[in-house]
Design a protein around this motif. Structure first.
Motif, PDB file in Angstrom:
ATOM      1  N   PRO A 282       0.809  -1.231   0.000  1.00 31.53           N
ATOM      2  CA  PRO A 282       0.000   0.000   0.000  1.00 31.53           C
ATOM      3  C   PRO A 282       0.836   1.272   0.000  1.00 31.53           C
ATOM      4  O   PRO A 282       0.468   2.252  -0.632  1.00 31.53           O
ATOM      5  CB  PRO A 282      -0.821  -0.112   1.291  1.00 31.53           C
ATOM      6  N   VAL A 283       1.974   1.247   0.699  1.00 36.97           N
ATOM      7  CA  VAL A 283       2.829   2.431   0.760  1.00 36.97           C
ATOM      8  C   VAL A 283       3.410   2.743  -0.612  1.00 36.97           C
ATOM      9  O   VAL A 283       3.457   3.900  -1.047  1.00 36.97           O
ATOM     10  CB  VAL A 283       3.950   2.242   1.794  1.00 36.97           C
ATOM     11  N   GLY A 284       3.843   1.709  -1.312  1.00 37.18           N
ATOM     12  CA  GLY A 284       4.395   1.900  -2.647  1.00 37.18           C
ATOM     13  C   GLY A 284       3.368   2.410  -3.632  1.00 37.18           C
ATOM     14  O   GLY A 284       3.648   3.308  -4.436  1.00 37.18           O
ATOM     15  N   VAL A 285       2.174   1.843  -3.591  1.00 35.11           N
ATOM     16  CA  VAL A 285       1.097   2.289  -4.488  1.00 35.11           C
ATOM     17  C   VAL A 285       0.755   3.749  -4.208  1.00 35.11           C
ATOM     18  O   VAL A 285       0.605   4.560  -5.126  1.00 35.11           O
ATOM     19  CB  VAL A 285      -0.152   1.393  -4.330  1.00 35.11           C
ATOM     20  N   THR A 306      -8.595   4.639  -9.753  1.00 34.24           N
ATOM     21  CA  THR A 306      -8.000   4.659 -11.096  1.00 34.24           C
ATOM     22  C   THR A 306      -6.495   4.879 -11.066  1.00 34.24           C
ATOM     23  O   THR A 306      -5.739   4.076 -11.644  1.00 34.24           O
ATOM     24  CB  THR A 306      -8.697   5.700 -11.979  1.00 34.24           C
ATOM     25  N   PRO A 307      -5.982   5.933 -10.421  1.00 35.47           N
ATOM     26  CA  PRO A 307      -4.521   6.077 -10.388  1.00 35.47           C
ATOM     27  C   PRO A 307      -3.829   4.948  -9.631  1.00 35.47           C
ATOM     28  O   PRO A 307      -2.701   4.565  -9.969  1.00 35.47           O
ATOM     29  CB  PRO A 307      -4.312   7.439  -9.704  1.00 35.47           C
ATOM     30  N   ARG A 308      -4.484   4.387  -8.611  1.00 38.06           N
ATOM     31  CA  ARG A 308      -3.892   3.257  -7.894  1.00 38.06           C
ATOM     32  C   ARG A 308      -3.780   2.039  -8.816  1.00 38.06           C
ATOM     33  O   ARG A 308      -2.793   1.308  -8.795  1.00 38.06           O
ATOM     34  CB  ARG A 308      -4.745   2.887  -6.678  1.00 38.06           C
ATOM     35  N   ALA A 418      -4.508 -14.310 -11.520  1.00 38.20           N
ATOM     36  CA  ALA A 418      -5.111 -14.209 -10.185  1.00 38.20           C
ATOM     37  C   ALA A 418      -4.296 -13.320  -9.252  1.00 38.20           C
ATOM     38  O   ALA A 418      -4.808 -12.831  -8.241  1.00 38.20           O
ATOM     39  CB  ALA A 418      -5.255 -15.603  -9.573  1.00 38.20           C
ATOM     40  N   ASP A 419      -3.016 -13.092  -9.574  1.00 37.03           N
ATOM     41  CA  ASP A 419      -2.178 -12.244  -8.728  1.00 37.03           C
ATOM     42  C   ASP A 419      -2.408 -10.753  -8.964  1.00 37.03           C
ATOM     43  O   ASP A 419      -1.949  -9.924  -8.161  1.00 37.03           O
ATOM     44  CB  ASP A 419      -0.694 -12.558  -8.967  1.00 37.03           C
ATOM     45  N   LEU A 420      -3.093 -10.418 -10.047  1.00 43.14           N
ATOM     46  CA  LEU A 420      -3.356  -9.008 -10.339  1.00 43.14           C
ATOM     47  C   LEU A 420      -4.481  -8.494  -9.443  1.00 43.14           C
ATOM     48  O   LEU A 420      -5.480  -9.174  -9.240  1.00 43.14           O
ATOM     49  CB  LEU A 420      -3.735  -8.832 -11.809  1.00 43.14           C
ATOM     50  N   PRO A 421      -4.336  -7.296  -8.891  1.00 44.30           N
ATOM     51  CA  PRO A 421      -5.352  -6.768  -7.966  1.00 44.30           C
ATOM     52  C   PRO A 421      -6.637  -6.382  -8.694  1.00 44.30           C
ATOM     53  O   PRO A 421      -6.611  -5.932  -9.840  1.00 44.30           O
ATOM     54  CB  PRO A 421      -4.671  -5.532  -7.370  1.00 44.30           C
ATOM     55  N   SER A 422      -7.745  -6.564  -8.032  1.00 43.64           N
ATOM     56  CA  SER A 422      -9.039  -6.189  -8.603  1.00 43.64           C
ATOM     57  C   SER A 422      -9.325  -4.724  -8.309  1.00 43.64           C
ATOM     58  O   SER A 422      -8.699  -4.094  -7.453  1.00 43.64           O
ATOM     59  CB  SER A 422     -10.140  -7.048  -7.981  1.00 43.64           C
ATOM     60  N   TRP A 423     -10.296  -4.176  -9.018  1.00 43.27           N
ATOM     61  CA  TRP A 423     -10.718  -2.805  -8.760  1.00 43.27           C
ATOM     62  C   TRP A 423     -11.224  -2.679  -7.322  1.00 43.27           C
ATOM     63  O   TRP A 423     -10.975  -1.669  -6.648  1.00 43.27           O
ATOM     64  CB  TRP A 423     -11.805  -2.389  -9.744  1.00 43.27           C
ATOM     65  N   GLU A 427      -9.986  -0.089  -4.425  1.00 42.22           N
ATOM     66  CA  GLU A 427     -10.918   0.853  -3.774  1.00 42.22           C
ATOM     67  C   GLU A 427     -10.701   0.864  -2.266  1.00 42.22           C
ATOM     68  O   GLU A 427     -10.839   1.910  -1.610  1.00 42.22           O
ATOM     69  CB  GLU A 427     -12.371   0.440  -4.074  1.00 42.22           C
ATOM     70  N   GLU A 428     -10.336  -0.279  -1.717  1.00 40.80           N
ATOM     71  CA  GLU A 428     -10.179  -0.408  -0.265  1.00 40.80           C
ATOM     72  C   GLU A 428      -8.765  -0.090   0.206  1.00 40.80           C
ATOM     73  O   GLU A 428      -8.528   0.097   1.400  1.00 40.80           O
ATOM     74  CB  GLU A 428     -10.520  -1.847   0.159  1.00 40.80           C
ATOM     75  N   LEU A 429      -7.820  -0.028  -0.742  1.00 42.75           N
ATOM     76  CA  LEU A 429      -6.420   0.126  -0.369  1.00 42.75           C
ATOM     77  C   LEU A 429      -6.158   1.491   0.243  1.00 42.75           C
ATOM     78  O   LEU A 429      -6.617   2.512  -0.231  1.00 42.75           O
ATOM     79  CB  LEU A 429      -5.542  -0.050  -1.620  1.00 42.75           C
ATOM     80  N   ARG A 430      -5.363   1.504   1.307  1.00 45.74           N
ATOM     81  CA  ARG A 430      -4.949   2.730   1.948  1.00 45.74           C
ATOM     82  C   ARG A 430      -3.442   2.651   2.220  1.00 45.74           C
ATOM     83  O   ARG A 430      -2.966   1.655   2.755  1.00 45.74           O
ATOM     84  CB  ARG A 430      -5.692   2.967   3.271  1.00 45.74           C
TER      85      ARG A 430
END
Length: 431
Positions: A282-285, A306-308, A418-423, A427-430
């Motif tokens: 999350p910090v890197g994103v 979107t930018p994430r 399956a390793d790719l993150p979903s939308w 949305e939940e990432l902080r």
């Protein structure tokens, strides 16, 4: 969006444009609170120079567009703040792509790095003295015409003149002694002026790598690079502090470089947006998105995810993040903001360029690299390392120690969709 705004975005997101630390677009991924690329190599380079009792020669590398020039500019500022005179020169302007590199090419580039641009009359006294000595040396060795100012212009603007000069130098007796004496005089004069001299020779790694040649010819180009630092390394360790940028394929023989040239090879890793288990960092994103907002403000994106999502797709390769945004600019049309649809279309277009160049042998190696995060030790796989790094299909990271991964744009093709993150995840990432 208005055309003037889109034009601003394109200008702000040029993938190949180095950004100086003073530029408002600069973002420091190596700030102490982030450390997203491991320990910053600019700090290690500076420490080696500060603690040395004699001149040092150091080697750095990294993928094109990963931020090497920006790092070197930060190193330049760091060293200048400690009272050193730092010359940052673009050796790429002198070297050719059409023939393998020779040690003399880099030696001549070192001479030109300290040669003043413009009229020497405007430079410090010791720089004028150096220019006159260098002009005398070059004029006698390679029979160049013109005054002190004209010689540098010739060698910089006419690639054939530089090649001819380097070829002449290859046949000169006592070349290392003469060039080292020139540089020693410059270092001593700078020291008397109150500043220790450091030369950062950037841009050479982009030249003479044989990228467009077939395998055997490309290997010859690569071997010349290795030979310059492994077999002729003494010639490239002058009596002045020097930092060279070298091509990323040289990491394959890092141990030999350390043993024979006497310097560890420092590789600038990607920004860490995934960990070794392929989980999002999350910090890197968050850091990548904040860096992006310095070029395209947050209000121009329809939602936070979107930018994430773009950051995650880039794998921490900021150059590709800028490519995504540039492609979105061409697609957005009259829409008021960049949406997920624009993001997916842009990433798909860039992804296609990677997949079209992904041959079967690449897939076999990357299919091992992604789950293991290490490069296979089979000889056949090692031979693929050069093309995978040079082609940006594989990235190097650092988190305690170095590790590798395939570019996320290749994961689905390798069977790891399956390793790719979903939308929803984004949305939940902080951060």
């Amino acid at each position: 969006m208005h055309e003037d705004l889109l034009r601003e975005f394109v200008a702000a997101c040029k993938p190949e444009e180095p950004v100086s630390p003073e530029d408002h677009r600069h973002f420091d991924f190596d700030a102490p609170e982030l450390r997203l690329r491991g320990a910053p190599w600019r700090e290690r380079l500076a420490q080696v120079i500060r603690l040395a009792s004699e001149p040092t020669a150091q080697l750095v590398t990294g993928l094109r567009g990963s931020g090497k020039t920006t790092e070197l500019r930060q190193l330049q500022r760091k060293l200048q703040e400690s009272g050193r005179r730092v010359v940052l020169a673009d050796a790429g302007q002198w070297l050719s792509d059409d023939r393998p590199l020779e040690t003399e090419d880099l030696m001549l580039a070192l001479v030109l790095a300290l040669y003043p641009a413009g009229r020497p009359d405007d430079a410090a006294e010791w720089v004028r003295e150096y220019a006159n000595k260098a002009w005398t040396f070059l004029a006698s060795q390679v029979e160049l015409s013109g005054d002190v100012e004209g010689v540098r212009v010739q060698l910089t603007t006419d690639e054939t003149v530089f090649e001819r000069a380097a070829k002449k130098l290859r046949g000169a007796d006592g070349l290392r002694r003469e060039i080292h004496s020139l540089l020693a005089d410059a270092a001593e004069a700078s020291r008397r002026d109150g500043e220790e001299l450091v030369v950062l020779l950037d841009g050479a790694e982009k030249r003479a790598v044989g990228d467009l040649h077939e395998r055997e010819r490309r290997s010859a180009f690569h071997n010349h690079w290795f030979g310059s630092f492994i077999l002729s390394g003494r010639d490239l360790r002058p009596p002045v502090h020097v930092v060279y940028t070298v091509p990323p394929f040289m990491v394959r023989r890092g141990a030999e470089l350390a043993a024979n040239f006497g310097s560890e090879l420092h590789f600038l890793p990607m920004v860490r947006v995934y960990d070794r288990e392929s989980k999002l960092d999350p910090v890197g994103v968050e850091a990548l998105t904040r860096a992006l907002f310095k070029r395209v403000p947050v209000e121009h994106f329809a939602d936070e995810a979107t930018p994430r999502w773009l950051a995650a797709q880039s794998g921490g390769y900021f150059r590709d993040l800028l490519r995504f945004v540039t492609e979105m600019v061409y697609q957005v049309g009259d829409a008021p903001q960049f949406t997920r649809v624009h993001a997916e279309a842009a990433v798909s277009r860039i992804q296609q360029s990677y997949l079209e160049a992904l041959v079967r042998e690449d897939k076999q190696v990357l299919a091992e690299v992604h789950p293991s995060k290490s490069f296979p030790d089979q000889e056949a796989a090692q031979l693929r390392m050069d093309s995978l790094l040079q082609g940006f299909k594989m990235f190097r990271y650092h988190n305690g120690s170095a590790w590798y991964d395939a570019h996320p744009l290749c994961w689905a093709e390798l069977g790891f969709a399956a390793d790719l993150p979903s939308w929803e995840h984004l949305e939940e990432l902080r951060g």
